[in-house]
Design a protein around this motif. Sequence first.
Motif, PDB file in Angstrom:
ATOM      1  N   ARG A   1       0.891  -1.320  -0.017  1.00  0.00           N
ATOM      2  CA  ARG A   1      -0.009   0.040   0.141  1.00  0.00           C
ATOM      3  C   ARG A   1       0.837   1.189   0.031  1.00  0.00           C
ATOM      4  O   ARG A   1       0.514   2.340   0.361  1.00  0.00           O
ATOM      5  CB  ARG A   1      -0.921  -0.060   1.185  1.00  0.00           C
ATOM      6  N   VAL A   2       1.955   1.180  -0.632  1.00  0.00           N
ATOM      7  CA  VAL A   2       3.022   2.485  -0.584  1.00  0.00           C
ATOM      8  C   VAL A   2       2.344   3.778  -1.568  1.00  0.00           C
ATOM      9  O   VAL A   2       2.431   4.588  -0.774  1.00  0.00           O
ATOM     10  CB  VAL A   2       4.204   2.027  -1.119  1.00  0.00           C
ATOM     11  N   LEU A   3       1.850   3.420  -2.434  1.00  0.00           N
ATOM     12  CA  LEU A   3       1.326   4.493  -3.203  1.00  0.00           C
ATOM     13  C   LEU A   3       0.032   5.150  -2.344  1.00  0.00           C
ATOM     14  O   LEU A   3      -0.127   6.372  -2.588  1.00  0.00           O
ATOM     15  CB  LEU A   3       0.793   4.066  -4.606  1.00  0.00           C
ATOM     16  N   TYR A   4      -0.616   4.081  -2.043  1.00  0.00           N
ATOM     17  CA  TYR A   4      -1.863   4.650  -1.377  1.00  0.00           C
ATOM     18  C   TYR A   4      -1.457   5.550  -0.244  1.00  0.00           C
ATOM     19  O   TYR A   4      -2.077   6.709   0.212  1.00  0.00           O
ATOM     20  CB  TYR A   4      -2.784   3.456  -0.670  1.00  0.00           C
ATOM     21  N   PHE A   5      -0.419   5.173   0.872  1.00  0.00           N
ATOM     22  CA  PHE A   5       0.000   5.868   1.697  1.00  0.00           C
ATOM     23  C   PHE A   5       0.512   7.182   1.160  1.00  0.00           C
ATOM     24  O   PHE A   5       0.504   8.422   1.942  1.00  0.00           O
ATOM     25  CB  PHE A   5       1.172   5.087   2.454  1.00  0.00           C
ATOM     26  N   PHE A   6       1.439   7.411  -0.093  1.00  0.00           N
ATOM     27  CA  PHE A   6       1.880   8.603  -0.184  1.00  0.00           C
ATOM     28  C   PHE A   6       0.711   9.280  -0.731  1.00  0.00           C
ATOM     29  O   PHE A   6       1.128  10.610  -0.506  1.00  0.00           O
ATOM     30  CB  PHE A   6       2.894   8.459  -1.646  1.00  0.00           C
ATOM     31  N   LEU A   7      -0.118   9.074  -1.493  1.00  0.00           N
ATOM     32  CA  LEU A   7      -1.162   9.787  -2.236  1.00  0.00           C
ATOM     33  C   LEU A   7      -2.152  10.585  -0.696  1.00  0.00           C
ATOM     34  O   LEU A   7      -2.580  11.801  -0.962  1.00  0.00           O
ATOM     35  CB  LEU A   7      -2.255   9.153  -2.903  1.00  0.00           C
ATOM     36  N   LEU A   8      -2.180   9.694   0.234  1.00  0.00           N
ATOM     37  CA  LEU A   8      -2.814  10.019   1.463  1.00  0.00           C
ATOM     38  C   LEU A   8      -2.087  11.353   2.103  1.00  0.00           C
ATOM     39  O   LEU A   8      -2.328  12.345   2.144  1.00  0.00           O
ATOM     40  CB  LEU A   8      -3.258   9.102   2.332  1.00  0.00           C
ATOM     41  N   PHE A   9      -0.708  11.044   2.335  1.00  0.00           N
ATOM     42  CA  PHE A   9       0.294  11.749   3.053  1.00  0.00           C
ATOM     43  C   PHE A   9       0.299  13.032   1.981  1.00  0.00           C
ATOM     44  O   PHE A   9       0.290  14.238   2.793  1.00  0.00           O
ATOM     45  CB  PHE A   9       1.382  11.068   3.028  1.00  0.00           C
ATOM     46  N   SER A  10       0.657  12.919   0.813  1.00  0.00           N
ATOM     47  CA  SER A  10       0.978  14.080   0.161  1.00  0.00           C
ATOM     48  C   SER A  10      -0.228  15.155  -0.147  1.00  0.00           C
ATOM     49  O   SER A  10      -0.170  16.493   0.021  1.00  0.00           O
ATOM     50  CB  SER A  10       1.438  13.841  -1.416  1.00  0.00           C
ATOM     51  N   SER A  11      -1.404  14.513   0.102  1.00  0.00           N
ATOM     52  CA  SER A  11      -2.877  15.430   0.063  1.00  0.00           C
ATOM     53  C   SER A  11      -2.773  16.153   1.293  1.00  0.00           C
ATOM     54  O   SER A  11      -3.064  17.290   1.411  1.00  0.00           O
ATOM     55  CB  SER A  11      -4.041  14.347  -0.252  1.00  0.00           C
ATOM     56  N   LEU A  12      -2.555  15.590   2.354  1.00  0.00           N
ATOM     57  CA  LEU A  12      -2.702  16.241   3.902  1.00  0.00           C
ATOM     58  C   LEU A  12      -1.722  17.185   3.952  1.00  0.00           C
ATOM     59  O   LEU A  12      -1.877  18.345   4.516  1.00  0.00           O
ATOM     60  CB  LEU A  12      -2.377  15.039   4.943  1.00  0.00           C
ATOM     61  N   VAL A  13      -0.312  16.818   3.427  1.00  0.00           N
ATOM     62  CA  VAL A  13       0.587  17.825   3.697  1.00  0.00           C
ATOM     63  C   VAL A  13       0.392  19.072   2.885  1.00  0.00           C
ATOM     64  O   VAL A  13       0.534  20.221   3.352  1.00  0.00           O
ATOM     65  CB  VAL A  13       1.970  17.107   3.143  1.00  0.00           C
ATOM     66  N   MET A  14      -0.133  19.163   1.678  1.00  0.00           N
ATOM     67  CA  MET A  14      -0.356  19.997   0.873  1.00  0.00           C
ATOM     68  C   MET A  14      -1.491  20.917   1.124  1.00  0.00           C
ATOM     69  O   MET A  14      -1.596  22.056   1.057  1.00  0.00           O
ATOM     70  CB  MET A  14      -0.862  19.596  -0.710  1.00  0.00           C
ATOM     71  N   CYS A  15      -2.874  20.108   1.805  1.00  0.00           N
ATOM     72  CA  CYS A  15      -3.681  20.822   2.492  1.00  0.00           C
ATOM     73  C   CYS A  15      -3.267  21.766   3.612  1.00  0.00           C
ATOM     74  O   CYS A  15      -3.784  22.724   3.763  1.00  0.00           O
ATOM     75  CB  CYS A  15      -4.900  19.970   2.960  1.00  0.00           C
ATOM     76  N   GLY A  16      -2.443  21.077   4.296  1.00  0.00           N
ATOM     77  CA  GLY A  16      -1.734  21.951   5.715  1.00  0.00           C
ATOM     78  C   GLY A  16      -0.952  23.137   5.022  1.00  0.00           C
ATOM     79  O   GLY A  16      -1.271  24.218   5.598  1.00  0.00           O
ATOM     80  N   LYS A  17      -0.361  22.968   3.986  1.00  0.00           N
ATOM     81  CA  LYS A  17       0.515  24.232   3.492  1.00  0.00           C
ATOM     82  C   LYS A  17      -0.377  25.164   2.917  1.00  0.00           C
ATOM     83  O   LYS A  17      -0.363  26.454   3.158  1.00  0.00           O
ATOM     84  CB  LYS A  17       1.483  23.622   2.432  1.00  0.00           C
ATOM     85  N   LEU A  18      -1.324  24.892   2.108  1.00  0.00           N
ATOM     86  CA  LEU A  18      -2.296  25.635   1.574  1.00  0.00           C
ATOM     87  C   LEU A  18      -3.056  26.474   3.004  1.00  0.00           C
ATOM     88  O   LEU A  18      -3.318  27.695   2.463  1.00  0.00           O
ATOM     89  CB  LEU A  18      -3.334  25.096   0.759  1.00  0.00           C
ATOM     90  N   SER A  19      -3.472  25.842   3.761  1.00  0.00           N
ATOM     91  CA  SER A  19      -4.117  26.361   5.002  1.00  0.00           C
ATOM     92  C   SER A  19      -3.192  27.391   5.637  1.00  0.00           C
ATOM     93  O   SER A  19      -3.589  28.594   6.054  1.00  0.00           O
ATOM     94  CB  SER A  19      -4.337  25.472   5.953  1.00  0.00           C
ATOM     95  N   PHE A  20      -1.992  26.996   5.849  1.00  0.00           N
ATOM     96  CA  PHE A  20      -0.951  28.205   6.490  1.00  0.00           C
ATOM     97  C   PHE A  20      -0.603  29.267   5.525  1.00  0.00           C
ATOM     98  O   PHE A  20      -0.753  30.376   6.018  1.00  0.00           O
ATOM     99  CB  PHE A  20       0.277  27.383   6.558  1.00  0.00           C
TER     100      PHE A  20
END
Length: 467
Positions: A108-127
């Motif tokens: 599930r490496v790609l699933y993890f990466f897609l989830l993590f990258s989405s969360l990080v990008m949302c965090g950065k955009l919010s900041f």
Amino acid sequence: MECKHITYIKWGNMVLDYFLLNLAICFIYSTIKFGHVGENLPEFYRLNILLLNIFWFYCSSLVSLYSHPLRRNAVPTIEATSACLVLYLIALLILKLSFPHFNLFSGRVLYFFLLFSSLVMCGKLSFLLLRRFHRAYIVDPDKIIIIGTGSVGINLYNYISSNPQLGYKVEGIFDDVFSQELECAAKDVEKGSLATCLNFAVTNGIKEIYCTLPNKELNKIKALMREADKNMIRFRLVPDIEGLFSKSYIFQLHGSIPVLTPRYEPLENKANEMAKRLFDLLFSSLVIILLLSWLFPLLAVIIKLDSKGPVLFRQLRSGKGNKPFYCLKFRSMSVNAESDSKQACKGDSRITRVGAILRKTSLDELPQFINVWLGDMSVVGPRPHMLKHTEDYSILIHNFMVRHFLTPGITGWAQVNGYRGETKETIAMSKRVEADLWYLENWSLFLDMKIIFLTVWQAIKGNENAY
């Protein structure tokens, strides 16, 4: 000048990213059937969690993800985050391919990466959104005054006024002489003589004084400093060094000795240098194995059938530190005596029929990936020149040799910005050098990837300077 609360903001960003990273890890592990996360989690998977956090720490350090969170603009912030995520994915895939039995997420490496990258990008955009609309209110600004109305004082006032995120507000400017330029620039601040500045500072709760008076006013500076100390107001000296450099410089202290450096070079950092070299080795190995392994013999036969001479053209060119090396190319010209002194030009009679196609598509440069693998070149960097051209242009262009601080590249920032091919005038070479020096000061792995993409795109659509 940096925001006084920058450490809190920087650590806040880091804590948020690591929280999101471990949240993504826990979510993926919760879908794997071995019980509840943290309760019956096998020891092997707990080691994986530590490894994934260490990977993120290393990748974020390589791209300086958490540097200058308030001063860095939105686009560079997103670029740095994207570069960090790409490096992180590459690290995960290399680990997975190198050690097939190393089970990170049970497939599930790609699933993890897609989830993590989405969360990080949302965090950065919010900041970034929070910073955009509330940057001036994130911290309560400290009141300061500026002493001195010369060009340094005016520039300091303009800089602080245009950067509210620093957490400073200029309440007054003081000097015995005021210029018309300052009157126009600083309409809304108190103005007065040097004799009144300390009284104003004490009365209005000023926290810091920035003194921009010239060195010839040393006695006045010392007197003001003593009075500031008596009233517990911090006193800062701003030296006038505009005559030394016309751009930003790097300030360092060697013991108690100040040292000014005219340019910042990311590749002086050994970690960055190693990252670039590893990228070069990986990229050049893929090109050699997947492309050159079958294309080389094919083009060798075509070149031999088209004209007499060797398949490869070897030419001494200037490398890093101005050390000469043999640059490899597929031969695109008939054998001639001017190859080491005369540049190719439009309609050059020396270019063969096959050579014209090779040069137009940049396929003649492919053997240079062997130079990259050997360490003489990099995938991205300033283009290496013939020894004679280096000798000639080093006299005509004062900072020409600075580009040799870097390992020469197959492509570069100058090339993707249109400065490639024949240089008929010195101004054309000056523009190329200017682009190379910009690359020297702004290098990042993300920038290298961007240049590679633009190079491929230009090769597909064609370039009018390629002949």
